[in-house]
Design a protein around this motif. Structure first.
Motif, mmCIF file in Angstrom:
data_model
loop_
_atom_site.group_PDB
_atom_site.id
_atom_site.type_symbol
_atom_site.label_atom_id
_atom_site.label_comp_id
_atom_site.label_asym_id
_atom_site.label_seq_id
_atom_site.Cartn_x
_atom_site.Cartn_y
_atom_site.Cartn_z
ATOM 1 N N MET A 299 -4.120 -3.959 -6.829
ATOM 2 C CA MET A 299 -4.179 -3.493 -5.448
ATOM 3 C C MET A 299 -5.041 -4.406 -4.587
ATOM 4 N N GLU A 300 -6.174 -4.845 -5.117
ATOM 5 C CA GLU A 300 -7.111 -5.636 -4.338
ATOM 6 C C GLU A 300 -6.708 -7.105 -4.233
ATOM 7 N N ASN A 301 -5.956 -7.609 -5.204
ATOM 8 C CA ASN A 301 -5.688 -9.042 -5.251
ATOM 9 C C ASN A 301 -4.215 -9.426 -5.159
ATOM 10 N N ARG A 302 -3.317 -8.465 -5.354
ATOM 11 C CA ARG A 302 -1.891 -8.794 -5.319
ATOM 12 C C ARG A 302 -1.137 -8.075 -4.207
ATOM 13 N N ILE A 303 -1.724 -7.039 -3.636
ATOM 14 C CA ILE A 303 -1.108 -6.343 -2.507
ATOM 15 C C ILE A 303 -1.703 -6.923 -1.229
ATOM 16 N N PRO A 304 -0.891 -7.454 -0.331
ATOM 17 C CA PRO A 304 -1.436 -8.037 0.903
ATOM 18 C C PRO A 304 -2.270 -7.030 1.691
ATOM 19 N N PRO A 305 -3.343 -7.494 2.331
ATOM 20 C CA PRO A 305 -4.213 -6.578 3.085
ATOM 21 C C PRO A 305 -3.465 -5.731 4.108
ATOM 22 N N PHE B 165 -0.214 4.201 -6.915
ATOM 23 C CA PHE B 165 0.455 5.176 -6.055
ATOM 24 C C PHE B 165 -0.544 6.107 -5.380
ATOM 25 N N ALA B 166 -1.620 6.469 -6.069
ATOM 26 C CA ALA B 166 -2.617 7.343 -5.451
ATOM 27 C C ALA B 166 -3.328 6.648 -4.307
ATOM 28 N N SER B 167 -3.504 5.341 -4.412
ATOM 29 C CA SER B 167 -4.216 4.588 -3.380
ATOM 30 C C SER B 167 -3.338 4.241 -2.192
ATOM 31 N N LEU B 168 -2.041 4.045 -2.438
ATOM 32 C CA LEU B 168 -1.184 3.489 -1.407
ATOM 33 C C LEU B 168 -0.109 4.441 -0.884
ATOM 34 N N LEU C 33 8.632 7.123 1.990
ATOM 35 C CA LEU C 33 8.913 5.743 2.373
ATOM 36 C C LEU C 33 7.958 4.776 1.680
ATOM 37 N N SER C 34 6.665 5.084 1.703
ATOM 38 C CA SER C 34 5.692 4.177 1.100
ATOM 39 C C SER C 34 5.929 4.022 -0.399
ATOM 40 N N SER C 35 6.293 5.106 -1.074
ATOM 41 C CA SER C 35 6.535 5.016 -2.511
ATOM 42 C C SER C 35 7.775 4.177 -2.816
ATOM 43 N N GLN D 93 -3.144 -1.532 4.369
ATOM 44 C CA GLN D 93 -3.468 -0.735 5.548
ATOM 45 C C GLN D 93 -2.309 0.149 5.985
ATOM 46 N N ILE D 94 -1.098 -0.385 5.901
ATOM 47 C CA ILE D 94 0.062 0.317 6.441
ATOM 48 C C ILE D 94 0.613 1.377 5.500
#
Length: 219
Positions: free
Chosen positions: A108-114, A186-189, A127-129, A118-119
């Motif tokens: 999450m911290e290093n492979r998911i773009p910032p 999934f819990a974070s995003l 939708l996010s899932s 946020q979005i």
């Protein structure tokens, strides 16, 4: 993707066909399967215990010199097996779950773009899932190695995410490592994870590892 659907069996039929040792080179997997497991062992049992388990797995070379590139998937398989052989079952699951949680956090911290971090939490969970499942599928080598990954989301307000790995090389009974990786992401995003269910497992003789997460909107 209902797990009883014949289409699931057809989809992964090739993955279950036996291969000769020379059919292809060993599959590669992300180094965090080693790195984060070592950190989890050190955090829960101390560096000395981590060293002993790494040496038992034939991975003593990684003590103090962590891998920086993709690794042979047989290495984390050996490490997971050494953990299970050394620790009581509940403690082994605890270590693997902690390692999976740390791996999910790293991704999450290093492979998911910032911007995506946020979005995604601001979007409806249905939708996010779906967006996250698509992203995971494109980078399945991180956690699946030679296994074949497929994911599906049903529902929108309280979606159910079904994640399948055929011929999962890192399977352990109940797959606490994979479950923790998925739950962290999934819990974070995407929303609050109400439950995580591992209904089928390669380590228990099934052809697939099937993890289902039920989500609710983030308050």
């Amino acid at each position: 993707m209902p797990t009883s659907d014949r289409g699931l069996t057809r989809l992964f039929a090739d993955a279950e066909r036996p291969e000769t040792p020379l059919a292809r080179p060993p599959a590669r997997i992300g180094p965090n399967a080693i790195i984060q497991t070592g950190q989890a062992l050190s955090a829960l049992y101390g560096p000395g215990a981590a060293r002993l388990i790494f040496e038992a797995a034939g991975l003593g070379r990684y003590i103090g010199v962590l891998p920086t590139t993709m690794i042979d998937e047989r290495e984390p398989v050996a490490l997971f097996a050494a953990i299970q052989a050394t620790l009581p079952a509940a403690e082994a699951d605890r270590v693997l779950a902690e390692a999976g949680h740390r791996t999910g956090h790293y991704i999450m911290e290093n492979r998911i773009p910032p911007l995506a971090r946020q979005i995604l939490p601001k979007l409806p969970p249905g939708l996010s899932s779906r967006l996250l499942v698509s992203a995971i599928a494109r980078h399945a080598w991180t956690f699946a190695g030679s296994g074949r990954f497929e994911g599906r989301v049903t529902g929108w307000k309280r979606p159910v995410v079904t994640l399948v790995i055929a011929a999962n090389p890192l399977a352990t009974a109940g797959c606490p490592w994979h479950g923790a990786v998925f739950q962290r992401l999934f819990a974070s995003l995407c929303g609050n994870v109400g439950s995580v269910r591992h209904s089928q497992c390669c380590a228990r003789g099934d052809g697939f590892c099937v993890t289902q997460l039920s989500l609710a909107p983030i308050p």
